[in-house]
Design an enzyme around this catalytic site. Structure first.
Site, mmCIF file in Angstrom:
data_model
loop_
_atom_site.group_PDB
_atom_site.id
_atom_site.type_symbol
_atom_site.label_atom_id
_atom_site.label_comp_id
_atom_site.label_asym_id
_atom_site.label_seq_id
_atom_site.Cartn_x
_atom_site.Cartn_y
_atom_site.Cartn_z
ATOM 1 N N PHE A 84 0.781 -1.040 0.079
ATOM 2 C CA PHE A 84 -0.044 -0.183 0.027
ATOM 3 C C PHE A 84 0.867 1.082 -0.024
ATOM 4 O O PHE A 84 1.815 1.059 0.439
ATOM 5 C CB PHE A 84 -0.884 -0.003 1.058
ATOM 6 C CG PHE A 84 -2.173 0.941 1.148
ATOM 7 C CD1 PHE A 84 -3.096 0.428 0.345
ATOM 8 C CD2 PHE A 84 -2.308 2.092 1.861
ATOM 9 C CE1 PHE A 84 -4.377 1.537 -0.021
ATOM 10 C CE2 PHE A 84 -3.073 2.916 1.638
ATOM 11 C CZ PHE A 84 -4.197 2.705 0.928
ATOM 12 N N ALA B 91 0.222 -2.353 5.875
ATOM 13 C CA ALA B 91 1.009 -2.445 6.991
ATOM 14 C C ALA B 91 0.243 -3.308 7.952
ATOM 15 O O ALA B 91 0.944 -3.784 8.965
ATOM 16 C CB ALA B 91 1.244 -0.913 7.591
ATOM 17 N N GLU C 75 -0.731 -6.183 7.799
ATOM 18 C CA GLU C 75 -0.443 -7.464 7.602
ATOM 19 C C GLU C 75 1.079 -7.795 7.838
ATOM 20 O O GLU C 75 1.539 -9.105 7.878
ATOM 21 C CB GLU C 75 -0.616 -7.905 6.157
ATOM 22 C CG GLU C 75 -2.172 -7.930 5.817
ATOM 23 C CD GLU C 75 -2.992 -6.739 5.677
ATOM 24 O OE1 GLU C 75 -4.052 -6.624 6.045
ATOM 25 O OE2 GLU C 75 -2.437 -5.746 5.091
ATOM 26 N N HIS D 170 -8.984 5.852 11.559
ATOM 27 C CA HIS D 170 -8.411 4.492 11.187
ATOM 28 C C HIS D 170 -6.755 4.399 11.268
ATOM 29 O O HIS D 170 -6.098 3.512 11.620
ATOM 30 C CB HIS D 170 -8.523 4.316 9.747
ATOM 31 C CG HIS D 170 -8.225 3.007 8.881
ATOM 32 N ND1 HIS D 170 -8.760 1.687 9.461
ATOM 33 C CD2 HIS D 170 -7.276 2.784 8.038
ATOM 34 C CE1 HIS D 170 -8.149 0.868 8.574
ATOM 35 N NE2 HIS D 170 -7.308 1.632 7.807
ATOM 36 N N PHE E 123 11.541 -1.193 13.060
ATOM 37 C CA PHE E 123 10.437 -0.706 12.744
ATOM 38 C C PHE E 123 10.341 0.492 11.550
ATOM 39 O O PHE E 123 10.755 1.634 12.268
ATOM 40 C CB PHE E 123 9.538 -0.184 13.961
ATOM 41 C CG PHE E 123 8.008 0.277 13.768
ATOM 42 C CD1 PHE E 123 7.082 -0.592 13.191
ATOM 43 C CD2 PHE E 123 7.737 1.807 13.687
ATOM 44 C CE1 PHE E 123 5.617 -0.072 13.080
ATOM 45 C CE2 PHE E 123 6.409 2.062 13.425
ATOM 46 C CZ PHE E 123 5.364 1.136 13.313
#
Length: 157
Positions: free
Chosen positions: A22, A56, A58, A89, A114
């Site tokens: 994405f 993200a 997943e 969200h 990260f």
């Protein structure tokens, strides 16, 4: 007593990059930055696994599956892009992904960095992908390599 400190070395280190698709133009830059950094520090292509997931959210599940089924990695770099929208969200996804990655790092006692951009807008996201500053994927890989090196030293002193 000499303090232990890892060095960013990729020789003989097996690393996975788990990157979301994405916002792919930006996410692709993060994955490419991580990959290039791995090679810059002496990594062998056969020691690098790249997994792409839809978004993200997943990322933690894919990392868990990789680590549960193979156990062959010294470190993992999580790459993704989250752009703040007008609803909550973004906050839910960002918090969930960060907590999931952190929990997996602790559960597997493995460096998982990260390198997920959380930005207020596209311009800020592009900046963090290396347009006006460091590429977060590249810095995540360097940190992962340093931590993998450190982990190899702990317990040997």
């Amino acid at each position: 007593m000499k303090p232990l400190k890892g060095c960013p070395v990729a020789k003989d280190v097996r690393v996975a990059i788990v990157g979301s698709c994405f916002n792919s133009p930006i996410a692709d830059r993060l994955v490419a930055g991580a990959q290039e950094t791995f090679f810059d520090f002496g990594g062998d292509p056969s020691s690098l696994t790249i997994v792409r997931v839809p978004g993200a959210f997943e990322i933690p599940c894919a990392i868990k599956k990789l680590l549960s089924t193979s156990g062959q990695f010294h470190a993992v770099v999580a790459c993704g892009v989250l752009i703040q929208g007008e609803t909550s969200h973004y906050e839910h996804i960002a918090d969930s992904v960060a907590a999931g990655v952190s929990r997996l790092s602790l559960d597997f006692c493995l460096p998982i960095t990260f390198s997920v951009i959380t930005a207020p807008n596209m311009e800020a996201a592009w900046e963090r992908a290396g347009i006006k500053g460091p590429n977060l994927g590249a810095s995540g890989m360097k940190t992962a390599l340093e931590m993998a090196s450190l982990f190899s030293l702990i317990g040997k002193e």
